[in-house]
Design an enzyme around this catalytic site. Structure first.
Site, PDB file in Angstrom:
ATOM      1  N   ASP A 219      34.906  72.109  65.078  1.00 49.61           N
ATOM      2  CA  ASP A 219      36.148  71.241  65.201  1.00 49.61           C
ATOM      3  C   ASP A 219      35.623  69.680  65.621  1.00 49.61           C
ATOM      4  O   ASP A 219      34.420  69.435  66.041  1.00 49.61           O
ATOM      5  CB  ASP A 219      36.906  71.749  66.651  1.00 49.61           C
ATOM      6  N   GLU A 220      36.332  68.734  65.308  1.00 50.68           N
ATOM      7  CA  GLU A 220      36.201  67.426  65.803  1.00 50.68           C
ATOM      8  C   GLU A 220      35.122  66.856  65.099  1.00 50.68           C
ATOM      9  O   GLU A 220      34.286  66.238  65.818  1.00 50.68           O
ATOM     10  CB  GLU A 220      36.272  67.254  67.407  1.00 50.68           C
ATOM     11  N   GLN A 250      40.603  59.798  64.081  1.00 47.91           N
ATOM     12  CA  GLN A 250      40.529  60.162  65.695  1.00 47.91           C
ATOM     13  C   GLN A 250      38.990  60.045  66.196  1.00 47.91           C
ATOM     14  O   GLN A 250      38.708  60.708  66.961  1.00 47.91           O
ATOM     15  CB  GLN A 250      41.127  61.407  65.716  1.00 47.91           C
TER      16      GLN A 250
END
Length: 724
Positions: A219-220, A250
């Site tokens: 994730d991320e 992001q």
DNA sequence: TAACCTATCTTTTTT
DNA sequence: AGATAGGTTA
């Protein structure tokens, strides 16, 4: 019927693609956690994949915990066998098992930023660095960044820029620092990643891990750095069942080596990758989303996406303009009271800011008015001196090679062991190739006064017996032993300033937190406990159900969502940070940060700024953030709570409310001049009266009034001063 | 060695 | 403004 029926079409496409490389470009609020949890459930329930073979890497422990809970909700107990973890926790786990291959004992300690700084400081002193232009903190951040970019001390030493003093300083310290860490059987945060990556180069271990984790999710992914990238790709190399999730808009951790290129290049790395875009936002209203989209489209780095929502319209974004930082906090408090009357709870409200220091004004005010609130991050509990002292005792008990922790406690409580004595032992330890702690057992070989000899032997024996007992002792008892045998508590009581109470309270809080952990994990070992507290992140202990206002930096709000968000301090030099002034790359990262901030809000968003702010105890005039100008005016609504003395002008009726921009720049008389003022010019200020210009450059003018020196931004100077 | 005073730095952002 | 480091004195 598949459980994936619960997802939208795109989410389902992503979740059912279990084999092969998969890139999920997930816009803010597009339900990526939902997608990933259902994907795991689908793998286990419908594809017959053993949960034991699945690895999911998240950004925080909180995210890991939540993902695990949600998977458990779908598939039950089996979920416990899925490895859901942060990079650091995952790495530490492997290193406890295999670290001996790299020369570490399994009980290695983890150093935080404060430890790093003290170690670097010692080294700089030892090797006699005279470079006045650098500080231990700066050297630490340089070293950490080098590590996370995969640059070794040797490689750095060979850098052609080595003729610069700053390079030589960092280079000299870097290698010594690594040796010291190793001697102390300790790793810093970067080492955890670097060493995990090294483990993956051991063929035997790598194959084992590759077989174990045949399905990997990260994730991320936009915030992974070079080392994390290498770890993931080495593990995934055999089966290539790698699913990465992220959003290039992001990426906000460039300062710690995160490389946005990792996500941008995924399709190059895996030409057969399947790519899914999740573009429906389920979180925010159309207004909020539109504002965010308008800001981010100014970034070159943005590939552009089409984030949409079916929550049409929504409230306009409220702009709060305040006189200064205090008034900003006060306006927000007023607004909070109003929201409370409308039926909102404190837990729905969140205040976000760029820097931790900004939390202070709110904290003071909320304490004064008895408003329930909690600040996440910042000066953390575990960084307080008394807590660090006790942890240092525990560190030494857990790992006697930890000379840094030992040096911290040798003379705490005061035992008359000063630097001179410590140096004698350090020299002896070095000459005889033993740890500092071992050296303490050789008092006969070192010249010491008789009283000192007794104190040191007493300390050494006390520690030795506690080390033996500690193997079978609960952490809470070890804690008590430290307070009593080593008289730490009476030491605190005896300090005799006005913060004794506070320190004792902190110590009690530490005891409570230990007991709390022991309740959740029976047989919690000292090592596990220390590891736990080293790897906690700011928001890990957030409890959504508790009714308090949440305050945190925008960085810490990543991955979270809140019904009502206040973004405070929306001013140039604060946000974007003044550090980004001359660096487009950094400015773009600031803009991504702004994008993250806006997209945290579900229903209501306030953006606040002040015209004057105290920085380093000095008043500075500020203009509102350039990012605010990037939001179309029709989405904004000016909100002013307290009547201003001079605010007569109303927007002309002909313009209409929709086109009224509450921020339209006032025309500044000297806009075409670079330097409207020069040193020694006399000026007047409507509040401070007559003053003299002491300093002037393109960006700021510093004026001395009787009340003191004030800084003005040249861009907005005519608002405040006039030539006399 | 400890206590006290002054000078200097701090504020990006974090696992 | 507040924290901290470093230097000076007892």
């Amino acid at each position: 019927m598949s459980i994936l029926e619960n997802l939208n079409i795109e989410q389902r496409k992503a979740a059912e693609r279990v084999e092969g490389p998969l890139l999920i470009l997930a816009g803010a609020g597009s339900g990526k956690t939902r997608t990933v949890t259902f994907r795991i459930a689908h793998m286990v329930l419908e594809k017959g994949i053993s949960p034991y073979k699945i690895l999911a890497v998240t950004f925080t422990n909180k995210a890991a915990r939540e993902m695990k809970e949600r998977v458990e909700g779908l598939i039950g107990e089996e979920a416990k066998r899925v490895m859901v973890s942060t990079f650091h926790s995952f790495g530490v786990r492997l290193l406890r098992m295999y670290g001996s291959k790299l020369g570490y004992d399994s009980n290695f300690n983890i150093y935080d930023a404060d430890d790093q700084k003290r170690l670097v400081k010692n080294i700089m002193k030892d090797i006699g660095i005279t470079d006045k232009n650098t500080t231990p903190a700066r050297v630490v951040s340089a070293i950490s960044k080098l590590k996370e970019e995969g640059i070794t001390p040797e490689e750095y030493a060979a850098d052609s820029r080595g003729f610069l003093e700053s390079y030589r300083t960092v280079s000299a310290v870097y290698s010594k620092y690594n040796v010291a860490l190793k001697n102390n059987n300790a790793m810093d945060f970067s080492d955890i990643l670097v060493n995990t990556n090294k483990l993956m180069d051991d063929l035997e271990i790598r194959e084992k891990i590759q077989e174990r984790y045949q399905y990997i999710m990260v994730d991320e992914y936009q915030d992974t750095n070079k080392i994390q990238y290498e770890i993931v790709n080495k593990i995934a190399a055999k089966y290539e069942n790698l699913c990465v999730v992220g959003d290039e808009d992001q990426s906000i951790y460039g300062f710690r080596g995160a490389n946005i290129q990792n996500i941008l290049d995924f399709e190059k790395d895996y030409p057969n990758a399947f790519v899914i875009k999740l573009e429906q936002n389920y979180r925010s209203t159309e207004n909020i989303l539109e504002a965010a989209n308008h800001v981010i489209k100014n970034n070159e780095s943005s590939r552009g996406k089409n984030l949409w929502t079916d929550k049409k319209g929504g409230q306009p974004i409220s702009i709060i303009e305040a006189k200064d930082g205090r008034e900003e906090a006060y306006f927000i408090l007023q607004e909070i009271n109003a929201l409370k009357n409308q039926g909102y709870n404190y837990k729905d409200l969140t205040i976000l800011y760029r820097t931790n220091a900004q939390s202070r004004a709110f904290e003071e005010l909320f304490i004064k008015f008895g408003i329930a609130h909690k600040i996440f991050g910042g000066m953390q509990f575990y960084q307080r001196a008394e807590i660090k002292d006790i942890i240092a005792y525990m560190n030494v008990i857990n790992n006697p090679k930890d000379s840094l922790s030992l040096m911290r406690i040798l003379n705490v409580p005061k035992r008359k062991i000063g630097p001179a004595t410590i140096n004698k032992f350090r020299e002896y330890a070095e000459a005889n190739e033993m740890s500092l702690f071992e050296a303490l057992g050789h008092t006969d070989d070192i010249k010491l006064g008789p009283a000192l000899k007794i104190t040191i032997t007493e300390f050494y024996n006390g520690m030795m017996s506690l080390m033996e007992e500690a193997e079978y002792m609960p952490v809470s008892e070890i804690f008590t032993e430290i307070l009593t045998t080593f008289r730490y508590k009476s030491y605190l009581e005896g300090i005799g300033d006005d913060r004794v109470e506070e320190r004792l309270e902190n110590v009690e809080e530490l005891r409570n937190s230990i007991t709390e952990r022991e309740k959740n994990a029976e047989d919690l070992t000292l090592g596990e406990y220390l590891e736990n507290i080293s790897l906690v992140s700011a928001t890990d202990d957030m409890e959504e159900s508790k009714d308090y206002i949440k305050l945190m930096t925008i960085h810490n709000s990543k991955g979270l969502e809140f019904p009502v968000v206040f973004i405070a301090g929306m001013e140039d030099e604060v946000f974007p940070s003044q550090k980004a002034d001359f660096d487009t790359g950094q400015l773009e990262e600031e803009r991504r940060l702004c994008y993250v901030a806006i997209t945290r809000a579900e229903k209501t968003l306030y953006i606040c700024h002040a015209n004057e702010r105290f920085v380093y105890g000095q008043s500075q005039y500020r203009s509102r953030s350039r990012f605010l100008e990037e939001i179309p005016p029709h989405l904004l609504e000016s909100k002013t709570k307290i009547e201003k003395p001079v605010q007569k002008k109303k927007p002309s009726a002909s313009k209409g409310v929709e086109n009224f921009n509450p921020f339209k720049k006032k025309v500044v008389g000297s806009a075409d001049l670079n330097l409207p003022y020069s040193v020694n010019d006399r000026v007047t200020h409507k509040k401070f009266g007559l003053g003299i210009v002491r300093n002037a450059n393109e960006k700021t003018v510093e004026v001395e009034f009787t009340a003191g020196k004030k800084k003005f931004l040249t861009a907005a100077i005519d608002k405040f001063i006039q030539k006399a």
